[in-house]
Design a protein around this motif. Structure first.
Motif, PDB file in Angstrom:
ATOM      1  N   ALA A 152     -45.162 150.161  89.303  1.00 20.07           N
ATOM      2  CA  ALA A 152     -45.703 148.977  88.642  1.00 20.07           C
ATOM      3  C   ALA A 152     -46.112 149.251  87.207  1.00 20.07           C
ATOM      4  O   ALA A 152     -46.587 150.339  86.873  1.00 20.07           O
ATOM      5  CB  ALA A 152     -46.903 148.447  89.431  1.00 20.07           C
ATOM      6  N   ASP A 153     -45.924 148.226  86.360  1.00 19.70           N
ATOM      7  CA  ASP A 153     -46.388 148.237  84.966  1.00 19.70           C
ATOM      8  C   ASP A 153     -45.827 149.407  84.169  1.00 19.70           C
ATOM      9  O   ASP A 153     -46.512 149.985  83.314  1.00 19.70           O
ATOM     10  CB  ASP A 153     -47.921 148.230  84.899  1.00 19.70           C
ATOM     11  CG  ASP A 153     -48.511 146.977  85.520  1.00 19.70           C
ATOM     12  OD1 ASP A 153     -48.078 145.880  85.139  1.00 19.70           O
ATOM     13  OD2 ASP A 153     -49.381 147.097  86.394  1.00 19.70           O
ATOM     14  N   THR A 154     -44.597 149.771  84.431  1.00 17.37           N
ATOM     15  CA  THR A 154     -43.930 150.825  83.667  1.00 17.37           C
ATOM     16  C   THR A 154     -42.615 150.296  83.123  1.00 17.37           C
ATOM     17  O   THR A 154     -42.084 149.293  83.594  1.00 17.37           O
ATOM     18  CB  THR A 154     -43.650 152.064  84.541  1.00 17.37           C
ATOM     19  OG1 THR A 154     -42.848 151.676  85.670  1.00 17.37           O
ATOM     20  CG2 THR A 154     -44.945 152.685  85.032  1.00 17.37           C
ATOM     21  N   GLN A 155     -42.089 150.996  82.108  1.00 17.64           N
ATOM     22  CA  GLN A 155     -40.815 150.615  81.526  1.00 17.64           C
ATOM     23  C   GLN A 155     -39.684 150.889  82.511  1.00 17.64           C
ATOM     24  O   GLN A 155     -39.777 151.765  83.367  1.00 17.64           O
ATOM     25  CB  GLN A 155     -40.573 151.407  80.231  1.00 17.64           C
ATOM     26  CG  GLN A 155     -41.606 151.157  79.148  1.00 17.64           C
ATOM     27  CD  GLN A 155     -41.363 149.859  78.400  1.00 17.64           C
ATOM     28  OE1 GLN A 155     -40.361 149.181  78.602  1.00 17.64           O
ATOM     29  NE2 GLN A 155     -42.289 149.494  77.526  1.00 17.64           N
ATOM     30  N   ALA A 156     -38.608 150.140  82.363  1.00 19.94           N
ATOM     31  CA  ALA A 156     -37.436 150.361  83.202  1.00 19.94           C
ATOM     32  C   ALA A 156     -36.684 151.603  82.737  1.00 19.94           C
ATOM     33  O   ALA A 156     -36.709 151.963  81.555  1.00 19.94           O
ATOM     34  CB  ALA A 156     -36.514 149.148  83.135  1.00 19.94           C
TER      35      ALA A 156
ATOM     36  N   GLN B  47     -27.881 144.687  82.179  1.00 19.79           N
ATOM     37  CA  GLN B  47     -27.678 144.206  80.824  1.00 19.79           C
ATOM     38  C   GLN B  47     -27.293 145.371  79.925  1.00 19.79           C
ATOM     39  O   GLN B  47     -27.523 146.537  80.258  1.00 19.79           O
ATOM     40  CB  GLN B  47     -28.926 143.507  80.286  1.00 19.79           C
ATOM     41  CG  GLN B  47     -30.167 144.363  80.222  1.00 19.79           C
ATOM     42  CD  GLN B  47     -31.378 143.570  79.736  1.00 19.79           C
ATOM     43  OE1 GLN B  47     -31.711 142.522  80.260  1.00 19.79           O
ATOM     44  NE2 GLN B  47     -32.028 144.066  78.694  1.00 19.79           N
ATOM     45  N   LYS B  48     -26.717 145.044  78.773  1.00 21.03           N
ATOM     46  CA  LYS B  48     -26.195 146.063  77.869  1.00 21.03           C
ATOM     47  C   LYS B  48     -27.291 146.945  77.299  1.00 21.03           C
ATOM     48  O   LYS B  48     -27.189 148.172  77.315  1.00 21.03           O
ATOM     49  CB  LYS B  48     -25.404 145.388  76.737  1.00 21.03           C
ATOM     50  CG  LYS B  48     -24.841 146.373  75.723  1.00 21.03           C
ATOM     51  CD  LYS B  48     -24.091 145.634  74.620  1.00 21.03           C
ATOM     52  CE  LYS B  48     -23.575 146.608  73.573  1.00 21.03           C
ATOM     53  NZ  LYS B  48     -22.863 145.893  72.467  1.00 21.03           N
ATOM     54  N   ASP B  49     -28.337 146.323  76.754  1.00 17.68           N
ATOM     55  CA  ASP B  49     -29.392 147.072  76.073  1.00 17.68           C
ATOM     56  C   ASP B  49     -30.615 147.225  76.961  1.00 17.68           C
ATOM     57  O   ASP B  49     -30.891 146.382  77.815  1.00 17.68           O
ATOM     58  CB  ASP B  49     -29.800 146.362  74.774  1.00 17.68           C
ATOM     59  CG  ASP B  49     -28.639 146.251  73.790  1.00 17.68           C
ATOM     60  OD1 ASP B  49     -27.930 147.253  73.617  1.00 17.68           O
ATOM     61  OD2 ASP B  49     -28.448 145.159  73.220  1.00 17.68           O
ATOM     62  N   ALA B  50     -31.361 148.285  76.737  1.00 20.27           N
ATOM     63  CA  ALA B  50     -32.579 148.525  77.510  1.00 20.27           C
ATOM     64  C   ALA B  50     -33.585 147.398  77.262  1.00 20.27           C
ATOM     65  O   ALA B  50     -33.789 146.990  76.117  1.00 20.27           O
ATOM     66  CB  ALA B  50     -33.190 149.861  77.118  1.00 20.27           C
ATOM     67  N   PRO B  51     -34.219 146.879  78.315  1.00 24.60           N
ATOM     68  CA  PRO B  51     -35.224 145.821  78.149  1.00 24.60           C
ATOM     69  C   PRO B  51     -36.559 146.415  77.671  1.00 24.60           C
ATOM     70  O   PRO B  51     -37.556 146.378  78.389  1.00 24.60           O
ATOM     71  CB  PRO B  51     -35.324 145.214  79.545  1.00 24.60           C
ATOM     72  CG  PRO B  51     -35.015 146.348  80.466  1.00 24.60           C
ATOM     73  CD  PRO B  51     -33.994 147.196  79.746  1.00 24.60           C
ATOM     74  N   THR B  52     -36.562 146.951  76.464  1.00 22.38           N
ATOM     75  CA  THR B  52     -37.760 147.602  75.940  1.00 22.38           C
ATOM     76  C   THR B  52     -38.906 146.604  75.850  1.00 22.38           C
ATOM     77  O   THR B  52     -38.738 145.471  75.395  1.00 22.38           O
ATOM     78  CB  THR B  52     -37.490 148.196  74.549  1.00 22.38           C
ATOM     79  OG1 THR B  52     -36.946 147.171  73.702  1.00 22.38           O
ATOM     80  CG2 THR B  52     -36.486 149.338  74.630  1.00 22.38           C
TER      81      THR B  52
END
Length: 334
Positions: free
Chosen positions: A117-121, A169-174
Motif C-alpha cells: 500500500a501507498d508505494t510506487q508501482a 501502459q507505456k510510461d511508468a505511472p510516476t
C-alpha cells in the motif's frame, strides 16, 4: 583585425542554461556542472488499463505466488481443453510461441505492479504462461495467465486487500499510488452507525434481545476529505432459537464514495468489495472493487458513468455459495 571574446565562468553558466533548459546548473571552482532535474510526475492515468491478479493455488498450481491475467482464450483457439477436459477445471503450460495467438497483450507495453500500500508501482515482465480452465457448468472459460518477474515486493496470497493490481501502459505511472483499506470500524452492541451512511441503510424493526443488528465498515480516507466506505449490515432475529444457524438473517452491503468537498457520499454501483484506490498529487482518481471474478474500475471524475468491468476469472460453485457477505456467527449461506 581579429576580435577575441573571452568567456568568464559566469557567462559560460548563463550560456549553458539557455541551451539546456531541462537541467539545472551548479558552479564549483569556476566550472559549470549540469545537474539533471527530477522527472515530472505523470500521476494516475485518466483511463487506466487495470490488470488483475489471482493466486497460483487458486488455479491448481503449487507454491505461493501470483498469476497476472492476460486474456480470455476464445473457444475457437482453445486447443488445451478439448472433449471431457473442457468440462472440468485444469491448468496447462503454454509455449511462448502460442501466447500471441491466444490473445496475450503486446509485450512491448510494460506492466506496472502495485504491491504494498501507498508505494510506487514497479515494472514487471511476464515469463511463464498458463492456460487456466475454471468456472461452473453454466459459465466455464479458459484464461491465459502468466507468472511475472517483478521488481518489488508483493504480499503473499491471503487477504483480498493484499492482492496486487497492475496498470498496462507505456510510461511508468510516476506519482500514482494504490491505497488499501486503512479505516476500519465494527458495530458493537449499542453503537450506532456513522451518520453519513444512515440514509443508505434500509430501515428495519429490530429490537433486542430477540433481534440484533451488526455492522462493519472498511475503506480509505484522504487529506482533502474524500473517502471510500464499504459497509455491511446484518439483522438477525433469534425467535427463541439458540443456534445462530437457525436465526433468520438479512444482509445488506454497499460501497460509498465521498468526493472532495462533498457534503455526503454517493453510492458506487455496480460494485463489489472495496479493493483499493488509485491516487496522486491531485487527489483520489480511481476506485477499484471486486466481485466474483470481475474488477470494477470507477472513475471518480465521472461518477454517473458505469464503471469499466474487467473479467479475469469464472467463479466456482463454492465461490457462488460463499459470495454473500454476512456478519452472522453462522457462516452457512442460505
Amino acid at each position: 583585425m581579429v576580435s577575441v571574446v573571452r568567456l568568464t565562468s559566469q557567462a559560460l553558466v548563463v550560456g549553458l542554461s539557455l541551451l539546456m533548459p531541462l537541467g539545472a546548473l551548479a558552479q564549483d571552482d569556476g566550472e559549470a556542472k549540469v545537474i539533471p532535474m527530477e522527472e515530472a510526475e505523470r500521476g494516475c492515468p485518466a483511463k487506466p488499463e487495470v490488470v488483475p491478479f489471482t493466486s497460483r493455488s487458486l488455479v491448481g498450481l503449487s507454491g505461493s505466488g501470483w498469476l497476472v491475467h492476460q486474456a480470455i482464450i476464445p473457444p475457437s483457439k482453445d486447443t488445451y481443453f478439448r472433449g471431457g477436459e473442457a468440462d472440468r477445471a485444469g491448468v496447462k503450460l503454454v509455449p511462448p510461441e502460442d501466447v500471441k495467438r491466444l490473445g496475450a497483450p503486446d509485450p512491448k507495453v510494460p506492466l506496472w505492479v502495485f504491491g504494498k500500500a501507498d508505494t510506487q508501482a514497479c515494472r514487471a515482465t511476464p515469463t511463464t504462461y498458463w492456460a487456466v480452465r475454471m468456472g461452473t457448468d453454466e459459465d466455464r472459460k479458459t484464461y491465459l495467465m502468466a507468472e511475472l518477474e517483478v521488481g518489488c515486493d508483493l504480499l503473499p496470497p491471503g487477504r483480498l486487500s493484499g492482492t496486487p493490481v497492475a496498470l498496462r501502459q507505456k510510461d511508468a505511472p510516476t506519482g500514482c499510488k494504490l491505497r488499501r483499506a486503512n479505516d476500519n470500524d465494527t458495530g458493537r452492541a449499542g453503537v450506532g452507525m456513522p451518520l453519513e451512511v444512515m440514509d443508505f441503510v434500509p430501515a428495519r424493526d429490530c429490537e433486542a434481545p430477540e433481534c440484533t443488528r451488526l455492522w462493519e465498515s472498511f475503506g480509505s480516507r484522504w487529506e482533502d476529505g474524500s473517502s471510500v466506505t464499504d459497509l455491511t449490515v446484518s439483522w438477525m432475529e433469534r425467535k427463541g432459537k439458540k443456534n445462530p444457524c437457525d436465526w433468520q438473517t438479512e444482509d445488506f452491503s454497499i460501497l460509498l464514495l465521498r468526493p472532495p468537498n462533498a457534503l455526503a457520499p454517493v453510492q458506487l454501483k455496480p460494485s463489489g468489495a472495496f479493493f483499493g484506490a488509485l491516487y496522486d498529487s491531485t487527489g483520489l482518481r480511481t476506485v477499484l472493487s471486486r466481485h466474483l471474478g470481475v474488477v470494477y474500475v470507477h472513475d471518480v471524475a465521472k461518477l454517473k458513468a458505469a464503471p469499466k468491468q474487467v473479467r479475469y476469472a469464472s467463479p466456482s460453485e463454492e465461490d457462488l455459495l460463499t459470495a454473500k457477505r454476512t456478519l452472522s456467527p453462522c457462516k452457512t449461506m442460505r
